[in-house]
Design an enzyme around this catalytic site. Structure first.
Site, mmCIF file in Angstrom:
data_model
loop_
_atom_site.group_PDB
_atom_site.id
_atom_site.type_symbol
_atom_site.label_atom_id
_atom_site.label_comp_id
_atom_site.label_asym_id
_atom_site.label_seq_id
_atom_site.Cartn_x
_atom_site.Cartn_y
_atom_site.Cartn_z
ATOM 1 N N ALA A 1 -4.592 7.260 -4.382
ATOM 2 C CA ALA A 1 -3.209 6.811 -4.621
ATOM 3 C C ALA A 1 -3.274 5.307 -4.891
ATOM 4 O O ALA A 1 -3.167 4.488 -3.983
ATOM 5 C CB ALA A 1 -2.337 7.120 -3.412
ATOM 6 N N SER B 1 0.847 -1.193 0.000
ATOM 7 C CA SER B 1 0.000 0.000 0.000
ATOM 8 C C SER B 1 0.879 1.238 0.000
ATOM 9 O O SER B 1 2.065 1.176 -0.350
ATOM 10 C CB SER B 1 -0.947 -0.031 1.209
ATOM 11 O OG SER B 1 -1.943 0.961 1.082
ATOM 12 N N ASN B 2 0.310 2.357 0.361
ATOM 13 C CA ASN B 2 1.028 3.627 0.435
ATOM 14 C C ASN B 2 0.382 4.472 1.535
ATOM 15 O O ASN B 2 -0.689 4.119 2.036
ATOM 16 C CB ASN B 2 0.993 4.330 -0.936
ATOM 17 C CG ASN B 2 -0.419 4.657 -1.366
ATOM 18 O OD1 ASN B 2 -1.092 5.491 -0.759
ATOM 19 N ND2 ASN B 2 -0.916 3.967 -2.401
ATOM 20 N N PRO B 3 1.014 5.577 1.928
ATOM 21 C CA PRO B 3 0.536 6.297 3.128
ATOM 22 C C PRO B 3 -0.675 7.194 2.911
ATOM 23 O O PRO B 3 -1.007 7.966 3.804
ATOM 24 C CB PRO B 3 1.739 7.160 3.527
ATOM 25 C CG PRO B 3 2.834 6.859 2.568
ATOM 26 C CD PRO B 3 2.236 6.194 1.387
#
Lengths: 231, 231
Positions: free
Chosen positions: B108, B41-43
């Site tokens: 995102a 994933s990403n933040p």
């Protein structure tokens, strides 16, 4: 003095065996970055660990909370160390471990991290972006348990299959005094939920499966058991 | 009627060009599971996308919000579709795209997903756990832009280097009417923060770098620009 299982967390009398004890708690997930944007992680929300911190605080313990990235605000009155990766969490936990009386490892630490992290965002069309080599992270609880001494160790195990068997193996390997095991993927419990459905396991082989309840109550129950073990 | 850049979001008069328009917004990260516990994933916190939803709602738009896993509560008055992976987000966005007037792709989305997801938690000692083969996810905005028609398309680009160059390439490739670009890793902005520092880019080549401001204000500014483009 028995605090009793039915009592709500925080209602313990002044004489709680946790009073003045130094409790170290890890909480939340870790993030293992591939590049500045992407990482490997898990759905841990930190709710269980933060509830444990509140339960121990309310019993008079001196709590250090080492927290992975979560959307929660730590309760006032404790020391919080914010970390991102498993290596950072290991470093922070190792530094606090020698001074603690109780270590509750409730964080969902990533077992693996990318063998190499890129300093810039990997472009989609970059060659070599399609394979990710992973490296094993240190098992924080197992590593620290080698210097267990007189400390009380509490572990958590999130499993998808053979829950009790896997949890018992970890209980032994990590010299735990109490293991809290739960099955991942059961709807309305565990990761991200406000509820959990856990089984408590002791080194004696004793096991007790609790009904589904709010994480606050699970935390109260775990704190009750820690009090019993401290006496 | 000009709404003016200085006005706070939501103060637009009744005649906002967004009034009654169907706005589709994607927000938050996606999660690409390796197994039931672990994912890439990403933040992204979803804050920017949710702020855009509020800004469009307050101007009278009919908003559909397709949200990845975030710790936010959607504002009342919109249709929310909760998804987890890029493939799920693509499916949901494709279903809603044909009926929309404006598509704001602020999510995102993970570019890659594991080529194979295990149904049970991969054990640490499992052989083969050390290499992860990745597969490219569909580029949602690029795919949908092929059927752009009269729709207004707004994209977001989070870059670590050559920000404007990369963002301009995406603006062209995805037939965008407006691109919102930001640099990742600038402290106190972007991912997870309540603030952002962005550059707006138009197909004409025009670019405007805004100062660091609350995401609510960035959202109001983007909504202002959408209003201008709709007129």
């Amino acid at each position: 003095m028995a605090t009793g299982d039915k009592k709500s967390p925080g209602s313990g009398k002044k004489e709680s065996p946790l009073k003045g004890k130094k409790v170290l708690i890890t909480a939340g997930p870790t993030r293992e970055h591939l590049d500045p944007v992407r990482f490997i992680s898990n759905p841990s929300s930190g709710k269980m660990g933060y509830a444990l911190a509140r339960a121990c605080l309310s019993r008079g313990a001196r709590v250090t909370l080492i927290s992975g990235p979560v959307a929660l605000t730590p309760p006032p009155g404790l020391r919080t160390v914010r970390v991102e990766s498993a290596l950072q969490m290991f470093k922070a936990a190792r530094a606090a471990f020698s001074g603690c009386d109780v270590f509750i490892a409730s964080a969902a630490v990533s077992d693996y991290r990318p063998a190499r992290a890129s300093k810039s965002k990997i472009k989609k069309d970059s060659p070599g972006g399609r394979f990710l080599r992973l490296t094993l992270n240190p098992d924080i609880l197992q590593k620290l348990s080698r210097a267990k001494g007189g400390r009380l160790l509490v572990g958590f195990a999130a499993e998808t299959g053979s829950v009790l068997e896997n949890a018992r193996g970890k209980l032994r390997n990590k010299k735990l005094d109490l293991m809290v095991a739960n099955r991942v993927g059961r709807k309305g419990t565990g990761f991200g939920s406000d509820f959990n459905q856990v089984t408590l396991l002791w080194p004696s082989g004793k096991a007790e499966t609790l009904k589904r309840m709010a994480k606050e109550r699970v935390a109260g129950r775990v704190a009750d058991e820690i009090e019993k073990l401290l006496k």
